[in-house]
Motif scaffolding. Structure first.
Motif, PDB file in Angstrom:
ATOM      1  N   SER A 107       0.786  -1.271  -0.026  1.00  0.00           N
ATOM      2  CA  SER A 107       0.048  -0.153   0.150  1.00  0.00           C
ATOM      3  C   SER A 107       1.011   1.322  -0.107  1.00  0.00           C
ATOM      4  N   GLN A 108       2.015   1.131   0.348  1.00  0.00           N
ATOM      5  CA  GLN A 108       2.938   2.293   0.400  1.00  0.00           C
ATOM      6  C   GLN A 108       3.401   2.587  -1.003  1.00  0.00           C
ATOM      7  N   ILE A 109       3.829   1.381  -1.538  1.00  0.00           N
ATOM      8  CA  ILE A 109       3.922   1.714  -3.199  1.00  0.00           C
ATOM      9  C   ILE A 109       2.806   2.315  -3.807  1.00  0.00           C
ATOM     10  N   ARG A 110       1.573   1.656  -3.724  1.00  0.00           N
ATOM     11  CA  ARG A 110       0.783   2.149  -4.536  1.00  0.00           C
ATOM     12  C   ARG A 110       0.345   3.729  -4.174  1.00  0.00           C
ATOM     13  N   ASN A 111       0.417   3.943  -2.737  1.00  0.00           N
ATOM     14  CA  ASN A 111       0.273   5.709  -2.396  1.00  0.00           C
ATOM     15  C   ASN A 111       1.132   6.347  -2.773  1.00  0.00           C
ATOM     16  N   LYS A 112       2.794   6.018  -2.777  1.00  0.00           N
ATOM     17  CA  LYS A 112       3.711   6.844  -2.900  1.00  0.00           C
ATOM     18  C   LYS A 112       4.493   6.663  -4.327  1.00  0.00           C
ATOM     19  N   GLU A 113       4.509   5.580  -4.726  1.00  0.00           N
ATOM     20  CA  GLU A 113       5.302   5.490  -5.946  1.00  0.00           C
ATOM     21  C   GLU A 113       4.516   5.545  -7.318  1.00  0.00           C
ATOM     22  N   ILE A 114       3.494   5.378  -7.085  1.00  0.00           N
ATOM     23  CA  ILE A 114       2.649   5.228  -8.507  1.00  0.00           C
ATOM     24  C   ILE A 114       1.225   6.093  -8.343  1.00  0.00           C
ATOM     25  N   GLY A 115       1.169   6.898  -9.408  1.00  0.00           N
ATOM     26  CA  GLY A 115       0.074   7.759  -9.688  1.00  0.00           C
ATOM     27  C   GLY A 115      -1.033   7.182 -10.528  1.00  0.00           C
ATOM     28  N   ASP A 130     -15.280  18.264  -3.366  1.00  0.00           N
ATOM     29  CA  ASP A 130     -14.913  19.151  -4.371  1.00  0.00           C
ATOM     30  C   ASP A 130     -13.426  18.892  -5.092  1.00  0.00           C
ATOM     31  N   ALA A 131     -13.145  19.549  -6.124  1.00  0.00           N
ATOM     32  CA  ALA A 131     -11.840  19.216  -6.618  1.00  0.00           C
ATOM     33  C   ALA A 131     -10.871  19.000  -5.928  1.00  0.00           C
ATOM     34  N   LEU A 132     -10.680  20.105  -5.062  1.00  0.00           N
ATOM     35  CA  LEU A 132      -9.517  20.394  -3.973  1.00  0.00           C
ATOM     36  C   LEU A 132      -9.555  18.923  -3.064  1.00  0.00           C
ATOM     37  N   SER A 133     -10.591  18.856  -2.413  1.00  0.00           N
ATOM     38  CA  SER A 133     -10.791  17.611  -1.619  1.00  0.00           C
ATOM     39  C   SER A 133     -10.655  16.126  -2.278  1.00  0.00           C
ATOM     40  N   ASN A 134     -10.754  16.193  -3.710  1.00  0.00           N
ATOM     41  CA  ASN A 134     -10.534  14.856  -4.353  1.00  0.00           C
ATOM     42  C   ASN A 134      -8.940  14.728  -4.436  1.00  0.00           C
ATOM     43  N   VAL A 135      -8.391  15.848  -4.703  1.00  0.00           N
ATOM     44  CA  VAL A 135      -6.558  15.743  -4.934  1.00  0.00           C
ATOM     45  C   VAL A 135      -6.109  15.595  -3.632  1.00  0.00           C
ATOM     46  N   GLU A 136      -6.829  15.852  -2.395  1.00  0.00           N
ATOM     47  CA  GLU A 136      -6.052  15.949  -1.209  1.00  0.00           C
ATOM     48  C   GLU A 136      -6.031  14.468  -0.785  1.00  0.00           C
ATOM     49  N   LEU A 137      -7.037  13.678  -1.358  1.00  0.00           N
ATOM     50  CA  LEU A 137      -7.249  12.378  -0.819  1.00  0.00           C
ATOM     51  C   LEU A 137      -5.990  11.374  -0.635  1.00  0.00           C
ATOM     52  N   PRO A 138      -5.108  11.184  -1.573  1.00  0.00           N
ATOM     53  CA  PRO A 138      -3.920  10.455  -1.275  1.00  0.00           C
ATOM     54  C   PRO A 138      -2.703  10.999  -0.271  1.00  0.00           C
ATOM     55  N   ILE A 171      -4.030  12.563   2.371  1.00  0.00           N
ATOM     56  CA  ILE A 171      -4.471  11.976   3.644  1.00  0.00           C
ATOM     57  C   ILE A 171      -3.778  10.756   4.076  1.00  0.00           C
ATOM     58  N   TYR A 172      -4.134   9.861   3.024  1.00  0.00           N
ATOM     59  CA  TYR A 172      -3.518   8.416   3.337  1.00  0.00           C
ATOM     60  C   TYR A 172      -1.917   8.723   3.444  1.00  0.00           C
ATOM     61  N   ALA A 173      -1.253   9.546   2.835  1.00  0.00           N
ATOM     62  CA  ALA A 173       0.197   9.648   3.117  1.00  0.00           C
ATOM     63  C   ALA A 173       0.562  10.255   4.497  1.00  0.00           C
ATOM     64  N   GLY A 174      -0.226  10.939   5.256  1.00  0.00           N
ATOM     65  CA  GLY A 174      -0.291  11.225   6.403  1.00  0.00           C
ATOM     66  C   GLY A 174       0.335  12.757   6.474  1.00  0.00           C
ATOM     67  N   MET A 175       0.083  13.625   5.341  1.00  0.00           N
ATOM     68  CA  MET A 175       0.365  15.042   5.252  1.00  0.00           C
ATOM     69  C   MET A 175      -0.482  15.652   6.245  1.00  0.00           C
ATOM     70  N   PRO A 176      -0.093  16.642   7.032  1.00  0.00           N
ATOM     71  CA  PRO A 176      -0.839  17.642   7.672  1.00  0.00           C
ATOM     72  C   PRO A 176      -1.769  18.445   6.926  1.00  0.00           C
ATOM     73  N   GLN A 177      -2.995  18.684   7.512  1.00  0.00           N
ATOM     74  CA  GLN A 177      -4.185  19.189   6.631  1.00  0.00           C
ATOM     75  C   GLN A 177      -3.517  20.718   5.823  1.00  0.00           C
ATOM     76  N   HIS A 178      -2.891  21.535   6.545  1.00  0.00           N
ATOM     77  CA  HIS A 178      -2.509  22.971   6.022  1.00  0.00           C
ATOM     78  C   HIS A 178      -1.782  22.572   4.750  1.00  0.00           C
ATOM     79  N   LYS A 179      -0.877  21.597   4.737  1.00  0.00           N
ATOM     80  CA  LYS A 179       0.222  21.387   3.882  1.00  0.00           C
ATOM     81  C   LYS A 179      -0.515  20.800   2.784  1.00  0.00           C
ATOM     82  N   ARG A 180      -1.314  19.937   3.026  1.00  0.00           N
ATOM     83  CA  ARG A 180      -2.142  19.150   1.859  1.00  0.00           C
ATOM     84  C   ARG A 180      -2.982  19.902   1.094  1.00  0.00           C
ATOM     85  N   ARG A 181      -3.702  20.787   1.869  1.00  0.00           N
ATOM     86  CA  ARG A 181      -4.429  21.698   0.965  1.00  0.00           C
ATOM     87  C   ARG A 181      -3.515  22.637   0.064  1.00  0.00           C
ATOM     88  N   GLU A 182      -2.397  23.151   0.602  1.00  0.00           N
ATOM     89  CA  GLU A 182      -1.548  23.797  -0.158  1.00  0.00           C
ATOM     90  C   GLU A 182      -1.228  23.085  -1.525  1.00  0.00           C
TER      91      GLU A 182
END
Ligand SMILES: Nc1ncnc2c1ncn2[C@@H]1O[C@H](COP(=O)(O)OP(=O)(O)OP(=O)(O)O)[C@@H](O)[C@H]1O
Ligand SMILES: [Mg+2]
Length: 230
Positions: A82-90, A103-111, A113-124
């Motif tokens: 799952s690490q490979i699927r999440n980080k290595e492959i788009g 919305d579009a922003l939340s859809n792009v944020e989804l991976p 979230i799985y990667a554990g990025m904090p919220q403000h960073k992932r929005r950016e």
């Protein structure tokens, strides 16, 4: 990088159909170098999506060896996969597979979230990716408020969010008109020029010819092709 970046040897996939095995992929040998832009061209039912699912570690072959980044995929445990699927492959799917209520922003944020990025960073980061695909003004639109081409670009932004080394696209232009398809291909060329490895699956020869190397798949068998003998 060396040829061990990506190598499939004698990969087979069969399904048990109640009374017999039905072979879908037959002895696939495929080596991909890091940074290559490869297309896999084949007609409907030839095994393209089955192959994509194995390449993307979403499915496992019946037999054969698959080495990704120098490691046997067989040997990886569920966490590593799952690490490979999440980080290595788009992943870019033909049907976009966006969450309809987000919305579009939340859809792009989804991976992210799985990667554990904090919220403000992932929005950016998600906003940056949407700008990248030309959707800066559509971040708060839900999928049904976007055109097909725009939805596909959201899906591409989502695939790019975790900065994967490999972009795996199944019929990325299948649902698009020619002009929008060309725009998506321009984006793929840019991503390739940045050094990403792109594996693009398609039944459309003109689209396949965007890649620097093409292989053909017919009835579950792969053959090397040159761009103009398709
Ligand atoms: N879970 C399954 N069980 C049995 N057969 C399957 C399964 N998944 C796929 N197949 C068979 O494998 C073959 C290849 O399917 P696949 O989806 O890989 O084709 P494809 O090349 O992606 O086609 P398309 O261009 O229509 O998307 C088909 O004949 C299909 O019926
Ligand atoms: Mg398919």
């Amino acid at each position: 990088m060396n040829s061990l970046f990506f190598r499939m040897t004698d990969i087979c996939k069969s399904y048990w159909m109640g009374d017999e095995w039905s072979p879908v992929l037959k002895n696939i040998d495929l080596t991909i170098q890091e940074g290559e832009f490869l297309s896999v061209l084949g007609p409907s039912g030839s095994g393209k999506s089955t192959l994509m699912n194995i390449i993307g570690c979403l499915d496992t072959p019946t037999s054969g060896e698959y080495i990704l980044h120098g490691r046997r995929v067989d040997d990886l445990d569920a966490d590593e996969l799952s690490q490979i699927r999440n980080k290595e492959i788009g992943f870019i799917f033909q049907s976009f597979q966006l969450l309809p209520r987000q919305d579009a922003l939340s859809n792009v944020e989804l991976p992210l979230i799985y990667a554990g990025m904090p919220q403000h960073k992932r929005r950016e980061r998600a906003a940056e990716m949407l700008e990248r695909v030309g959707l800066a003004d559509k971040m708060y639109h839900r999928p049904n408020q976007l055109s097909g081409g725009q939805q596909q670009r959201v899906a591409i932004a989502r695939a790019l969010a975790t900065n994967p080394t490999i972009l795996l696209a199944d019929e990325p232009t299948g649902a698009l008109d020619q002009k929008t398809g060309r725009q998506v291909m321009e984006l793929f060329h840019e991503l390739h020029d940045e050094g990403r490895t792109i594996i693009m699956i398609t039944h459309d020869r003109a689209i396949a010819q965007n890649a620097s190397r093409m292989v053909r798949i017919l009835d579950g068998e792969i053959s090397e092709g040159v761009a103009d003998d398709a």
